[in-house]
Design a protein around this motif. Structure first.
Motif, PDB file in Angstrom:
ATOM      1  N   LEU A   1      22.302  39.636 -77.352  1.00  0.00           N
ATOM      2  CA  LEU A   1      21.755  39.000 -78.546  1.00  0.00           C
ATOM      3  C   LEU A   1      22.776  38.050 -79.168  1.00  0.00           C
ATOM      4  O   LEU A   1      22.447  36.932 -79.549  1.00  0.00           O
ATOM      5  N   HIS A   2      24.017  38.485 -79.230  1.00  0.00           N
ATOM      6  CA  HIS A   2      25.091  37.652 -79.765  1.00  0.00           C
ATOM      7  C   HIS A   2      25.270  36.402 -78.906  1.00  0.00           C
ATOM      8  O   HIS A   2      25.452  35.305 -79.426  1.00  0.00           O
ATOM      9  N   ASN A   3      25.180  36.583 -77.599  1.00  0.00           N
ATOM     10  CA  ASN A   3      25.306  35.469 -76.664  1.00  0.00           C
ATOM     11  C   ASN A   3      24.130  34.501 -76.799  1.00  0.00           C
ATOM     12  O   ASN A   3      24.309  33.277 -76.773  1.00  0.00           O
ATOM     13  N   LEU A   4      22.938  35.020 -76.965  1.00  0.00           N
ATOM     14  CA  LEU A   4      21.747  34.185 -77.094  1.00  0.00           C
ATOM     15  C   LEU A   4      21.719  33.418 -78.419  1.00  0.00           C
ATOM     16  O   LEU A   4      21.318  32.255 -78.467  1.00  0.00           O
ATOM     17  N   LEU A   5      22.186  34.066 -79.477  1.00  0.00           N
ATOM     18  CA  LEU A   5      22.183  33.421 -80.791  1.00  0.00           C
ATOM     19  C   LEU A   5      23.118  32.216 -80.862  1.00  0.00           C
ATOM     20  O   LEU A   5      22.956  31.357 -81.718  1.00  0.00           O
TER      21      LEU A   5
ATOM     22  N   MET B   1      34.215  29.340 -78.765  1.00  0.00           N
ATOM     23  CA  MET B   1      33.189  29.949 -77.921  1.00  0.00           C
ATOM     24  C   MET B   1      33.758  30.356 -76.555  1.00  0.00           C
ATOM     25  O   MET B   1      34.541  29.613 -75.976  1.00  0.00           O
ATOM     26  N   PRO B   2      33.341  31.499 -76.059  1.00  0.00           N
ATOM     27  CA  PRO B   2      33.806  31.925 -74.727  1.00  0.00           C
ATOM     28  C   PRO B   2      32.987  31.265 -73.617  1.00  0.00           C
ATOM     29  O   PRO B   2      32.158  31.901 -72.967  1.00  0.00           O
TER      30      PRO B   2
ATOM     31  N   ARG C   1      32.075  33.859 -70.849  1.00  0.00           N
ATOM     32  CA  ARG C   1      30.782  34.539 -70.764  1.00  0.00           C
ATOM     33  C   ARG C   1      29.801  33.606 -70.067  1.00  0.00           C
ATOM     34  O   ARG C   1      29.955  32.389 -70.104  1.00  0.00           O
ATOM     35  N   PRO C   2      28.754  34.134 -69.451  1.00  0.00           N
ATOM     36  CA  PRO C   2      27.778  33.268 -68.784  1.00  0.00           C
ATOM     37  C   PRO C   2      27.025  32.392 -69.776  1.00  0.00           C
ATOM     38  O   PRO C   2      26.997  32.652 -70.973  1.00  0.00           O
ATOM     39  N   TRP C   3      26.418  31.315 -69.253  1.00  0.00           N
ATOM     40  CA  TRP C   3      25.669  30.387 -70.091  1.00  0.00           C
ATOM     41  C   TRP C   3      24.547  31.090 -70.840  1.00  0.00           C
ATOM     42  O   TRP C   3      24.305  30.819 -72.003  1.00  0.00           O
ATOM     43  N   PHE C   4      23.847  31.979 -70.149  1.00  0.00           N
ATOM     44  CA  PHE C   4      22.738  32.703 -70.759  1.00  0.00           C
ATOM     45  C   PHE C   4      22.957  34.195 -70.538  1.00  0.00           C
ATOM     46  O   PHE C   4      23.464  34.613 -69.510  1.00  0.00           O
TER      47      PHE C   4
END
Length: 144
Positions: free
Chosen positions: A8-12, A127-128, A138-141
């Motif tokens: 969720l953090h990654n998507l936001l 951003m990672p 971290r991955p794109w998605f």
């Protein structure tokens, strides 16, 4: 739960990047809906802050779990990034976004542009991204 919060953090991050670009566009064009978009940006960034604080404190590599045995915080690039660099820069960005919203309510689009550009710079630096050092990226998605 930890994986879901991380996804969720990654998507936001994409939601915030899109909202910041749209809000910048609205400020440049001096649209009447600038205040509304800046409000959505501020709400989503504060939601991201809450999720991020959970990640830093109690997440998979949170402060509660501690450093690995024999590690120093400043010598370990992974923990230094996720415990210090990322949270501090993102907190600065969220403060700038909040000030930009206040300026948007007062109909000062030039100030909004300045604050949002600095916030965007902080976000992009902290951003990672996938191409960052091994272990930090971290991955794109989420889930990929």
């Amino acid at each position: 739960m930890e994986t879901g919060m991380l996804h969720l953090h990654n998507l936001l991050r994409w939601v915030i990047l899109i909202l910041i670009l749209v809000t910048l566009y609205m400020a440049i064009r001096q649209k009447a809906s600038l205040s509304k978009f800046s409000l959505w940006l501020m709400i989503s960034s504060h939601l991201m802050l809450i999720i991020g604080l959970y990640q830093v404190i109690a997440g998979r590599y949170g402060i509660i779990k501690g450093l690995p045995q024999g590690e120093s915080l400043m010598n370990n690039t992974f923990y230094r990034f996720y415990w210090i660099e990322h949270p501090v820069l993102m907190l600065v960005a969220i403060i700038l976004i909040t000030v930009a919203h206040r300026k948007a309510k007062n109909a000062r689009p030039k100030s909004v542009i300045l604050f949002l550009l600095f916030a965007l710079l902080c976000i992009l630096v902290a951003m990672p991204w996938p191409f960052r050092m091994e272990g930090i990226g971290r991955p794109w998605f989420p889930g990929m």
